[in-house]
Design an enzyme around this catalytic site. Structure first.
Site, PDB file in Angstrom:
ATOM      1  N   CYS A  46       0.804  -1.231   0.000  1.00 11.46           N
ATOM      2  CA  CYS A  46       0.000   0.000   0.000  1.00 11.46           C
ATOM      3  C   CYS A  46       0.831   1.273   0.000  1.00 11.46           C
ATOM      4  O   CYS A  46       0.903   1.966  -1.013  1.00 11.46           O
ATOM      5  CB  CYS A  46      -0.948  -0.012   1.197  1.00 11.46           C
ATOM      6  SG  CYS A  46      -2.178  -1.309   1.095  1.00 11.46           S
TER       7      CYS A  46
HETATM    8  N1  LIG Z   1      -2.858  -5.864   1.715  1.00 12.17           N
HETATM    9  C1  LIG Z   1      -3.402  -4.849   2.324  1.00 12.17           C
HETATM   10  O1  LIG Z   1      -3.139  -4.630   3.491  1.00 12.17           O
HETATM   11  C2  LIG Z   1      -4.382  -3.925   1.608  1.00 12.17           C
HETATM   12  C3  LIG Z   1      -5.119  -3.014   2.366  1.00 12.17           C
HETATM   13  C4  LIG Z   1      -6.003  -2.175   1.743  1.00 12.17           C
HETATM   14  C5  LIG Z   1      -6.146  -2.212   0.362  1.00 12.17           C
HETATM   15  N2  LIG Z   1      -5.411  -3.090  -0.377  1.00 12.17           N
HETATM   16  C6  LIG Z   1      -5.613  -3.121  -1.816  1.00 12.17           C
HETATM   17  O2  LIG Z   1      -6.391  -4.261  -2.169  1.00 12.17           O
HETATM   18  C7  LIG Z   1      -5.973  -4.778  -3.422  1.00 12.17           C
HETATM   19  C8  LIG Z   1      -5.550  -6.217  -3.264  1.00 12.17           C
HETATM   20  O3  LIG Z   1      -4.450  -6.277  -2.388  1.00 12.17           O
HETATM   21  P1  LIG Z   1      -3.953  -7.624  -1.703  1.00 12.17           P
HETATM   22  O4  LIG Z   1      -2.930  -7.234  -0.697  1.00 12.17           O
HETATM   23  O5  LIG Z   1      -5.127  -8.439  -1.284  1.00 12.17           O
HETATM   24  O6  LIG Z   1      -3.230  -8.324  -2.954  1.00 12.17           O
HETATM   25  P2  LIG Z   1      -2.735  -9.856  -3.067  1.00 12.17           P
HETATM   26  O7  LIG Z   1      -1.648  -9.855  -4.060  1.00 12.17           O
HETATM   27  O8  LIG Z   1      -2.487 -10.401  -1.693  1.00 12.17           O
HETATM   28  O9  LIG Z   1      -3.996 -10.623  -3.647  1.00 12.17           O
HETATM   29  C9  LIG Z   1      -4.510 -10.366  -4.914  1.00 12.17           C
HETATM   30  C10 LIG Z   1      -4.975 -11.682  -5.525  1.00 12.17           C
HETATM   31  O10 LIG Z   1      -5.558 -11.409  -6.793  1.00 12.17           O
HETATM   32  C11 LIG Z   1      -5.237 -12.482  -7.665  1.00 12.17           C
HETATM   33  N3  LIG Z   1      -5.400 -12.040  -9.044  1.00 12.17           N
HETATM   34  C12 LIG Z   1      -4.573 -11.286  -9.801  1.00 12.17           C
HETATM   35  N4  LIG Z   1      -5.101 -11.088 -11.027  1.00 12.17           N
HETATM   36  C13 LIG Z   1      -6.283 -11.757 -11.042  1.00 12.17           C
HETATM   37  C14 LIG Z   1      -7.291 -11.926 -12.015  1.00 12.17           C
HETATM   38  N5  LIG Z   1      -7.193 -11.363 -13.218  1.00 12.17           N
HETATM   39  N6  LIG Z   1      -8.355 -12.676 -11.686  1.00 12.17           N
HETATM   40  C15 LIG Z   1      -8.465 -13.252 -10.468  1.00 12.17           C
HETATM   41  N7  LIG Z   1      -7.552 -13.112  -9.503  1.00 12.17           N
HETATM   42  C16 LIG Z   1      -6.477 -12.364  -9.778  1.00 12.17           C
HETATM   43  C17 LIG Z   1      -3.810 -12.843  -7.292  1.00 12.17           C
HETATM   44  O11 LIG Z   1      -3.498 -14.150  -7.706  1.00 12.17           O
HETATM   45  C18 LIG Z   1      -3.851 -12.694  -5.770  1.00 12.17           C
HETATM   46  O12 LIG Z   1      -4.179 -13.908  -5.123  1.00 12.17           O
HETATM   47  C19 LIG Z   1      -4.848  -3.858  -3.894  1.00 12.17           C
HETATM   48  O13 LIG Z   1      -5.389  -2.869  -4.708  1.00 12.17           O
HETATM   49  C20 LIG Z   1      -4.350  -3.242  -2.614  1.00 12.17           C
HETATM   50  O14 LIG Z   1      -3.745  -1.983  -2.835  1.00 12.17           O
HETATM   51  C21 LIG Z   1      -4.540  -3.970   0.230  1.00 12.17           C
END
Ligand SMILES: NC(=O)c1ccc[n+]([C@@H]2O[C@H](COP(=O)([O-])OP(=O)(O)OC[C@H]3O[C@@H](n4cnc5c(N)ncnc54)[C@H](O)[C@@H]3O)[C@@H](O)[C@H]2O)c1
Length: 415
Positions: A257
């Site tokens: 983030c």
């Molecule tokens: N991790 C955090 O603490 C957090 C907090 C707030 C917001 N976010 C936001 O949330 C979003 C996701 O973050 P995250 O940390 O969960 O990411 P992550 O990488 O842990 O998980 C994302 C998942 O999406 C999957 N993916 C990618 N492309 C795909 C597709 N085309 N179809 C289906 N699945 C697909 C990946 O394989 C992965 O498992 C980001 O935009 C991030 O900025 C994250």
């Protein structure tokens, strides 16, 4: 209700479990076959979701790689990554891929909510046209909203249920559908007038943190030169009952983030002939911190008549924050990389990160031999359950980059 979740990562998996616990049927789609297999086997890879909690809902939560399964869902929530390209521009590849695949199976009456952090305008200008490739019209056949995720991995006092959830719909009806959906898992919903306001809210929150961390980091570098203990200053300033908010200095920002999201806004701002100076400056200072930390380590070794080259340096904590195993953008990686490049004999201990394959390192046990053999022990990320003050008292040199050891210890150096 049947809820679809796209992306089973730090955001998507807890959300999928929350809806299943609320009594809903959940179809969770990810392109990563390993994750789909792990979820199907009740094997959680996210620290905040113990495997037992996942196993308890497997009767109503089904993981899949097939987008077609989402046709049965009344609502689909997109939680795919939003990284930066090598040129530090928004990489909407995962979002485009998921939206286009979803468009193939969309059904009239479905609600689609985007949770991935992104620049203002993404939902309306990027997501909506891709969904409308299905032939369905948003506001007529479909509802679309944006609701940012606020999860703070590893945190136990605030979680999905008790953290207010901000949301904005493409139309007022879209917003109301989204509110109805999230009421099932969140106690407090905050409505904003547009998806753009919701998108910008998330960025404001993250930029606020990034800028304030950079401010205290810059003052930490200055305090070091002036011979002032920054931790004492932060503690003292924090006694002010109003008008001050505590931020900790440290080795730099990590995770998916803070080092990434602000630059989504910087990129978008260029279209409006603005350069976002605070964001750039904060990024610059925070990116410098690992290098400053290496200098502190070097100077501390120097005081003991030792060069980095050949010194045994034990790094504690490789992930970017305590209590989690996420190493994305972790400042520990940069510190290890620079110490190795300067000839340091580097090892690390992290109960959450078994191996750092890029460096060919595996986590070493934190036993007596590891402590007594190290020329320097460097605390980069403080995980719970380790008595750092006790460790510091046994170390030849203990460099604390997190201000954790507050008792007077010989050979202790703080950031
Ligand atoms: N991790 C955090 O603490 C957090 C907090 C707030 C917001 N976010 C936001 O949330 C979003 C996701 O973050 P995250 O940390 O969960 O990411 P992550 O990488 O842990 O998980 C994302 C998942 O999406 C999957 N993916 C990618 N492309 C795909 C597709 N085309 N179809 C289906 N699945 C697909 C990946 O394989 C992965 O498992 C980001 O935009 C991030 O900025 C994250």
């Amino acid at each position: 209700m049947t809820v679809g979740i796209i992306g089973l990562g730090y955001v998507g998996l807890p959300l999928a479990v929350a809806f299943a616990e609320a009594g809903d049927k959940v179809i969770a789609v990810d392109v990563d076959a390993t994750k789909v297999a792990a979820v199907s086997a009740g094997d959680s890879y996210i620290e905040d979701i113990p495997s037992e909690r996942l196993q308890a809902v497997l009767g109503s939560l089904r993981a899949s790689r097939r987008y077609a399964d989402l046709a049965q869902a009344e609502a689909v929530i997109i939680c795919v990554p939003t990284p930066l390209t090598e040129n530090r521009e928004p990489d909407l590849g995962p979002l485009n891929g998921s939206a286009r695949a979803l468009a193939q199976v969309l059904q009239p009456g479905q609600l689609v909510v985007l949770e991935s952090t992104t620049y203002p305008g993404t939902t309306r200008e990027r997501l909506v046209p891709m969904l409308e490739e299905s032939g369905l019209r948003v506001g007529v056949d479909l509802n679309v909203a944006f609701s940012p995720e606020r999860v703070d991995p590893g945190r136990t006092d605030y979680f999905l249920r008790n953290t207010p959830k901000v949301m904005g719909g493409v139309t007022p009806a879209c917003l109301e559908r989204a509110v109805e959906l999230y009421r099932r898992v969140c106690d407090h919903i905050v409505r904003v007038s547009t998806p753009e306001a919701a998108e910008m809210t998330k960025l404001l929150e993250n930029i606020f943190r990034s800028v304030n961390i950079a401010l205290v980091n810059e003052l930490a570098i200055l305090a070091d030169r002036m011979g002032i203990d920054i931790w004492e200053v932060v503690d003292a300033a924090s006694t002010k009952p109003y008008g001050f908010m505590r931020f900790e200095p440290g080795p730099g920002m990590g995770g998916h983030c803070l080092p990434v999201d602000p630059f989504y806004l910087t990129w978008r701002a260029r279209e409006f002939h603005m350069s976002t100076e605070f964001i750039e400056l904060a990024g610059k200072i925070n990116q410098q911190m690992p290098y400053h930390c290496v200098e502190r380590i070097e100077a501390a070794l120097n005081d003991q008549f030792k060069p980095v080259r050949g010194s045994r340096i034990l790094v504690l904590g490789a992930s970017y924050k305590g209590g989690v195993g996420d190493i994305r953008e972790s400042p520990a990686l940069r510190i290890i990389e620079v110490l190795l490049a300067r000839g340091g004999n580097v090892s690390y201990h992290d109960p959450y990160v078994p191996a750092l394959s890029d460096f060919g390192l595996t986590s070493v046990p934190l036993d007596d031999a590891a402590v007594s053999e190290a020329d320097a022990i460097v605390l980069v990320t403080a995980h719970p359950g380790i008595d750092y003050a006790e460790l510091a008292s046994r170390a030849a040199l203990f460099v604390d980059l997190r201000g954790v050891v507050r008792t007077p210890v010989e050979n202790l150096v703080r950031l």
